[in-house]
Design an enzyme around this catalytic site. Structure first.
Site, PDB file in Angstrom:
ATOM      1  N   CYS A 104       0.826  -1.213   0.000  1.00  0.00           N
ATOM      2  CA  CYS A 104       0.000   0.000   0.000  1.00  0.00           C
ATOM      3  C   CYS A 104       0.860   1.264   0.000  1.00  0.00           C
ATOM      4  CB  CYS A 104      -0.990  -0.037   1.163  1.00  0.00           C
ATOM      5  SG  CYS A 104      -2.404   1.084   0.878  1.00  0.00           S
ATOM      6  N   HIS A 153      -4.530  -4.834   0.299  1.00  0.00           N
ATOM      7  CA  HIS A 153      -4.266  -5.272   1.670  1.00  0.00           C
ATOM      8  C   HIS A 153      -4.668  -6.732   1.825  1.00  0.00           C
ATOM      9  CE1 HIS A 153      -2.990  -1.563   3.662  1.00  0.00           C
ATOM     10  NE2 HIS A 153      -3.888  -0.920   2.942  1.00  0.00           N
ATOM     11  N   GLU A 160      -3.429  -8.709   3.691  1.00  0.00           N
ATOM     12  CA  GLU A 160      -3.268  -9.085   5.100  1.00  0.00           C
ATOM     13  C   GLU A 160      -4.458  -8.708   5.975  1.00  0.00           C
ATOM     14  OE1 GLU A 160      -1.954  -4.794   5.083  1.00  0.00           O
ATOM     15  OE2 GLU A 160      -1.897  -6.489   3.683  1.00  0.00           O
TER      16      GLU A 160
END
Length: 314
Positions: A142, A235, A237
């Site tokens: 990001c 993202h 994660e």
């Protein structure tokens, strides 16, 4: 294979409760194989949450991994206890003479600021310069991806008309790229950002490949041909409820955000979001560790000092 961590790291209890295979220091020291050495530069304010998110994905990879955490000494963390930072994190000066198979640079909630106005920018650029000779492959996430592109290639970010927040479909543009092994033709993942980089700049200023992209998100994953530079603007994660927490946080401070797209059932924030990106996330991180790191990194990491000329940095 397991991931090796400090015995006292709070994330261990969470990961073990999820049946994630964790190896403590005592057990790991008895194994006679070289584990992968991974450094995580955690720029997120909620450091313990990000630790758990990334460790969960690394623990699903088929290799033993030693993980260390790095923080920017030029920035004072307001959301994480000093004791936690002192116990589990290291400064750049403490690790600058070490070598790592992989480096992960996380995002940070500073993307609407000019890069040079971020209080730890100079320290971050030192890490980028250092990584040329001390890290085999770097995964930028990001804002970390935008920062890496700006410093290493002169690619700037541009504001979006409104925040991009939600779960979006992306297309695999290079199915032959090892990072996409095991992916279907398309996948979904969370995105949460106010800015973007353009395809025109990537083509004109870099030699990076566009590995994945989407109609709504634009560029999603970029990589150098040798996979030593990897950039992901999404993202993978994120937890099931991360976008929900961001949405409610923005409401509380009066930002009046749009409901994250394709996230809450029926676009109803009172409903529990569906988790639809877990497989893609695990596959992506496993591919990075296996193909970008393990298959190519030297057994003696000190050899990185002698072979960095192919980095395309400015």
């Amino acid at each position: 294979m397991p991931i090796k961590l400090d015995n006292k790291l709070p994330a261990l209890d969470v990961l073990r409760s999820e049946n994630v295979f964790i190896m403590d220091e005592n057990r790991a020291s008895s194994q006679d194989i070289r584990p992968m050495e991974v450094l995580i530069l955690n720029l997120m304010p909620t450091k313990e949450v990000t630790e758990t998110q990334l460790l969960r994905l690394l623990a699903n990879t088929p290799l033993q991994i030693n993980v260390e955490f790095l923080y920017m000494a030029s920035h004072k963390s307001k959301n994480t206890h000093a004791e936690h930072m002192e116990t589990f994190y290291k400064t750049f000066d403490e690790i600058k003479d070490k070598y790592y198979d992989g480096l992960i640079v996380t995002g940070a909630p500073v993307e609407q600021m000019p890069f040079e106005e971020v209080d730890y920018w100079q320290e971050l650029t030192r890490v980028f310069d250092w990584s040329k000779k001390h890290v085999y492959s770097t995964l930028h996430l990001c804002w970390g991806a935008q920062a890496g592109l700006y410093y290493k290639h002169g690619v700037d970010k541009f504001p979006l008309s409104e925040k991009l927040s939600g779960i979006y479909k992306q297309t695999v543009d290079m199915p032959e790229n090892f990072l996409m092994n095991g992916f279907d033709d398309s996948f979904v993942s969370p995105h949460s950002r106010y800015t973007e980089v353009t395809l025109e700049d990537i083509k004109n200023k870099t030699d990076l490949d566009v590995v994945a992209s989407g109609q709504e998100v634009g560029l999603s994953i970029l990589a150098s041909k040798d996979l030593r530079e990897v950039y992901s603007f999404g993202h993978f994660e994120y937890d099931r409820d991360t976008l929900a927490r961001e949405y409610r946080r923005d409401l509380e401070v009066g930002i009046n955000p749009d409901v994250p797209a394709n996230y809450f059932p029926g676009d109803d924030p009172s409903q529990e979001p569906k988790l639809r990106w877990n497989l893609a996330a695990s596959t992506f991180f496993s591919n990075w560790i296996n193909y970008a790191v393990y298959q190519e990194t030297p057994y003696r990491l000190e050899e990185l000092e002698d072979d960095f000329s192919f980095y395309g940095y400015l």
